[in-house]
Design an enzyme around this catalytic site. Structure first.
Site, PDB file in Angstrom:
ATOM      1  N   PRO A   1      24.095 -45.117 -14.359  1.00  0.00           N
ATOM      2  CA  PRO A   1      23.962 -44.463 -15.467  1.00  0.00           C
ATOM      3  C   PRO A   1      23.870 -45.692 -16.479  1.00  0.00           C
ATOM      4  O   PRO A   1      24.927 -46.177 -16.801  1.00  0.00           O
ATOM      5  CB  PRO A   1      24.461 -43.429 -15.901  1.00  0.00           C
ATOM      6  CG  PRO A   1      25.348 -43.165 -14.484  1.00  0.00           C
ATOM      7  CD  PRO A   1      25.189 -44.269 -13.568  1.00  0.00           C
ATOM      8  N   GLU A   2      23.048 -46.079 -17.363  1.00  0.00           N
ATOM      9  CA  GLU A   2      23.015 -46.711 -18.604  1.00  0.00           C
ATOM     10  C   GLU A   2      22.452 -46.203 -19.647  1.00  0.00           C
ATOM     11  O   GLU A   2      22.150 -45.029 -19.542  1.00  0.00           O
ATOM     12  CB  GLU A   2      22.259 -48.227 -18.120  1.00  0.00           C
ATOM     13  CG  GLU A   2      22.965 -48.985 -17.010  1.00  0.00           C
ATOM     14  CD  GLU A   2      22.691 -50.352 -16.717  1.00  0.00           C
ATOM     15  OE1 GLU A   2      22.290 -50.890 -17.643  1.00  0.00           O
ATOM     16  OE2 GLU A   2      22.952 -50.934 -15.785  1.00  0.00           O
TER      17      GLU A   2
ATOM     18  N   LYS B   1      25.451 -45.355 -24.325  1.00  0.00           N
ATOM     19  CA  LYS B   1      25.536 -44.395 -22.866  1.00  0.00           C
ATOM     20  C   LYS B   1      26.523 -42.985 -23.181  1.00  0.00           C
ATOM     21  O   LYS B   1      26.690 -42.444 -22.306  1.00  0.00           O
ATOM     22  CB  LYS B   1      26.353 -45.206 -22.048  1.00  0.00           C
ATOM     23  CG  LYS B   1      25.477 -46.658 -21.546  1.00  0.00           C
ATOM     24  CD  LYS B   1      26.335 -47.374 -20.392  1.00  0.00           C
ATOM     25  CE  LYS B   1      27.006 -48.575 -21.065  1.00  0.00           C
ATOM     26  NZ  LYS B   1      27.574 -49.498 -19.622  1.00  0.00           N
TER      27      LYS B   1
ATOM     28  N   ASN C   1      25.478 -52.895 -16.585  1.00  0.00           N
ATOM     29  CA  ASN C   1      25.387 -54.112 -15.626  1.00  0.00           C
ATOM     30  C   ASN C   1      24.204 -54.582 -15.123  1.00  0.00           C
ATOM     31  O   ASN C   1      23.622 -55.646 -15.047  1.00  0.00           O
ATOM     32  CB  ASN C   1      26.448 -53.968 -14.435  1.00  0.00           C
ATOM     33  CG  ASN C   1      26.963 -55.202 -13.848  1.00  0.00           C
ATOM     34  OD1 ASN C   1      27.372 -56.173 -14.891  1.00  0.00           O
ATOM     35  ND2 ASN C   1      26.911 -55.483 -12.858  1.00  0.00           N
TER      36      ASN C   1
ATOM     37  N   ARG D   1      32.494 -57.588 -13.160  1.00  0.00           N
ATOM     38  CA  ARG D   1      31.577 -56.762 -12.527  1.00  0.00           C
ATOM     39  C   ARG D   1      30.622 -57.661 -11.252  1.00  0.00           C
ATOM     40  O   ARG D   1      30.576 -58.854 -11.605  1.00  0.00           O
ATOM     41  CB  ARG D   1      30.617 -56.423 -13.578  1.00  0.00           C
ATOM     42  CG  ARG D   1      31.208 -55.585 -14.630  1.00  0.00           C
ATOM     43  CD  ARG D   1      31.774 -54.080 -13.872  1.00  0.00           C
ATOM     44  NE  ARG D   1      30.572 -53.271 -13.451  1.00  0.00           N
ATOM     45  CZ  ARG D   1      30.269 -52.309 -14.291  1.00  0.00           C
ATOM     46  NH1 ARG D   1      30.087 -52.260 -15.531  1.00  0.00           N
ATOM     47  NH2 ARG D   1      29.153 -51.787 -13.805  1.00  0.00           N
TER      48      ARG D   1
END
Ligand code: ZN
Length: 287
Positions: free
Chosen positions: A2-3, A51, A189, A277
């Site tokens: 999810p972004e 978000k 990311n 990340r």
């Protein structure tokens, strides 16, 4: 993962299905809010900021963050009795319910994954595997979320302010600067990894090294706008081959054929505990 585009779409679906309806079942299955009850209140609307998803009910806001795996799902009412007890017989296997008025059969997730149940006579919203869930007076929104930078999916995002915030730390890596939600809200990311490829820049480069920040922010907004109404995200424009580099470690660059490199880049926050990340880049196309 999810972004900002996912949060936007979730809020859009919640708003369209729930706005104006009255709550007949309200459960937040998280500590501090188990006793909290907005049954009888009317749903005002839903909105996303970066978000974060804001569901406004009466004079309160249910604030959720999808995290890595979260989602909101809409299911028909009239079939939820077995789920009221968290120790009920549905543990570990999805319950299947028949949709109202002969509609499609909808699978509920396993009981332990459901964090929120917000029911109305027309539809029930289930908050599943949410990373964050809380409820506070809507008047507190500026206090609670005022730390967020400009939202890339806002109608008219303040990109100049986002640029100012990013440039305030020129020695930081571009990935950290763009992932830091205090600078600009919505990018995650996958977006940042793909943006580095599209800009031809290695993820390890600093803000000072990567050229015009306005162009990065504009690219981020364009990609988000292109994806926000789609179920499947794409950065190439091709749904069958949606990513340039993200998730393609060990494979070849779609543009030049070089072997892609897997590594990590700076995440920009220790809020989640991790400072790095996963990253992928092309050693030829990105410098
Ligand atoms: Zn390449």
């Amino acid at each position: 993962m999810p972004e900002g585009d996912t949060a936007y779409r979730a809020a859009h679906h919640l708003a369209r299905s729930l706005t104006g309806r009255t709550i007949d079942r309200f459960e937040l299955r998280v500590p501090n809010f188990v006793q909290f009850d907005l049954t009888g209140e009317k749903i005002v609307g839903a909105d996303a900021r970066g978000k974060h998803i804001l569901l406004r009910i009466g004079d309160h806001t249910v604030h959720s963050h999808l995290g890595m795996d979260g989602s909101w799902r809409l299911v028909p009412p009239g079939s939820s009795g077995g789920l009221r007890s968290s120790s009920g017989g549905l543990r570990g296997r999805p319950a299947r319910i028949d949709g109202a008025r002969g509609g499609p059969t909808v699978a509920w997730p396993a009981t332990h994954r459901i964090r929120a149940i917000i029911g109305t006579d027309a539809v029930i919203a289930l908050g599943i595997d949410l990373a964050k869930l809380e409820c506070w007076p809507t008047a507190d929104e500026p206090l609670r979320l005022g730390w967020l930078g400009p939202d890339l999916l806002a109608a008219e995002p303040d990109l100049a302010e986002a640029r100012r915030r990013v440039l305030s730390q020129p020695d930081r890596s571009i990935t950290a600067a763009l992932l830091d939600q205090r600078n600009v809200a919505g990018l995650g990311n996958e977006y940042v990894t793909e943006m580095c490829f599209l800009r031809g820049v290695l993820p390890s480069r600093t803000v000072a090294e990567v050229g015009d920040i306005d162009e990065w922010l504009t690219l981020g907004r364009q990609l988000m706008l292109a994806n926000r109404d789609r179920v499947e995200r794409t950065f190439t424009g091709d749904l069958r081959r949606p990513n340039w580099v993200f998730g393609r470690e060990g494979r070849q660059c779609r543009r030049c054929g070089s072997d892609l490199v897997a590594g990590t880049h700076d995440s920009g926050t220790t809020r989640s505990g991790a400072t790095d990340r996963e990253s992928v880049w092309c050693p030829s196309c990105q410098r």
